[in-house]
Write a protein that holds these residues in place. Sequence first.
Motif, PDB file in Angstrom:
ATOM      1  N   ASP A  43      -1.304   2.559 -10.408  1.00 36.58           N
ATOM      2  CA  ASP A  43      -0.768   2.660  -9.144  1.00 36.58           C
ATOM      3  C   ASP A  43      -1.584   1.560  -8.123  1.00 36.58           C
ATOM      4  OD1 ASP A  43       0.699   4.875  -9.735  1.00 36.58           O
ATOM      5  OD2 ASP A  43      -0.855   6.376  -9.554  1.00 36.58           O
ATOM      6  N   ALA A  93       0.150  -1.522  -6.194  1.00 36.96           N
ATOM      7  CA  ALA A  93       0.065  -1.732  -4.723  1.00 36.96           C
ATOM      8  C   ALA A  93      -0.574  -2.676  -4.517  1.00 36.96           C
ATOM      9  CB  ALA A  93      -0.737  -0.637  -4.274  1.00 36.96           C
ATOM     10  N   ASP A 148       2.010  -5.649  -4.607  1.00 39.95           N
ATOM     11  CA  ASP A 148       2.927  -5.580  -3.509  1.00 39.95           C
ATOM     12  C   ASP A 148       2.215  -6.485  -2.384  1.00 39.95           C
ATOM     13  OD1 ASP A 148       4.685  -4.230  -4.716  1.00 39.95           O
ATOM     14  OD2 ASP A 148       4.060  -2.485  -4.059  1.00 39.95           O
ATOM     15  N   GLU A 163      -2.529  -0.666   2.828  1.00 40.08           N
ATOM     16  CA  GLU A 163      -2.121  -1.691   3.394  1.00 40.08           C
ATOM     17  C   GLU A 163      -2.554  -2.166   4.565  1.00 40.08           C
ATOM     18  OE1 GLU A 163       1.021   0.247   0.719  1.00 40.08           O
ATOM     19  OE2 GLU A 163      -0.022   0.717   2.519  1.00 40.08           O
ATOM     20  N   GLN A 202      -3.377  10.008  -2.863  1.00 37.74           N
ATOM     21  CA  GLN A 202      -1.986   9.965  -2.812  1.00 37.74           C
ATOM     22  C   GLN A 202      -1.206  11.209  -2.910  1.00 37.74           C
ATOM     23  OE1 GLN A 202      -0.218   7.888  -6.408  1.00 37.74           O
ATOM     24  NE2 GLN A 202       1.186   6.824  -5.065  1.00 37.74           N
TER      25      GLN A 202
END
Length: 283
Positions: A188, A192, A195, A235, A267
């Motif tokens: 995960d 991330a 991205d 982010e 999460q």
Amino acid sequence: MTQESASSGADAPASLSSMPEVVDHVAVARLYGEPLFAMPQDLYIPPDALEVFLEAFEGPLDLLLYLIRKQNFNILDIPMLSVTKQYLVYVEQIRKRNLELAAEYLLMAAMLIEIKSRMLLPPKKTADGQEAEDPRAELVRRLIEYEQIKLAAARLNAIPQHGRDFLKAEVYMEQALQPRFPDVNADDLREAWRDILKRAKLVQHHKITREELSVREHMSIVLKKLQGRRFVGFEELFDPRSGTPVLVVTFIALLELAKETLIEITQAEAFAPIYVRLAYSTT
């Protein structure tokens, strides 16, 4: 056994003609919801429509056992004449209406007549000089075995069955009141991070500079961003305009903070957004 009700097709028109066609403008009957103010003249009632089956048997042995038990005959000493007569009366009734059903019963009738005829003959001794077996012995054995199986089947049928006599109760029980968030694994975090790199490439500058970056310094920057906040999006800790080197150092700083248990990465569920918070902050 079967019986026919005392009525026939010939009596139907006489009884129908005696009914009034209209009684105070009230329908004498309804057909498919529509009122009938007069009885139809061509009404036909099949002769077999008024036939009533008083007893239903599962085969010739069932009928024989019924005749014997009903009259309290000794099953080991069956009066063949009386039983055979009653049996033939029943077979004659069903033979007139259902020959296919009567075929099996006719076979048993032939067997009963044969047994009765053998009983009329003088008994013959066997080769070793012993008395011959009673002609009714084989029939008695079959009747006793059939009765035992029938009683056993009745006892099994009396046992409560799931779906017929009872249903299983189903109760939903919630195991935990507090939601349990899944752990964040390395895959995960890697997705991330990819991205963020993709977004960083879209706004990167083509200015070549040399910059010395400190992981400890960026660890402090991350801690300051988390101060006083319950959750911070993963982010939000990265500024794509600062360039790839800064993003890399910030990511390493996050890993170091997580290693030292200064921050927690959570999460809510699979593919959900990733959040970061201070390890000592209240939930």
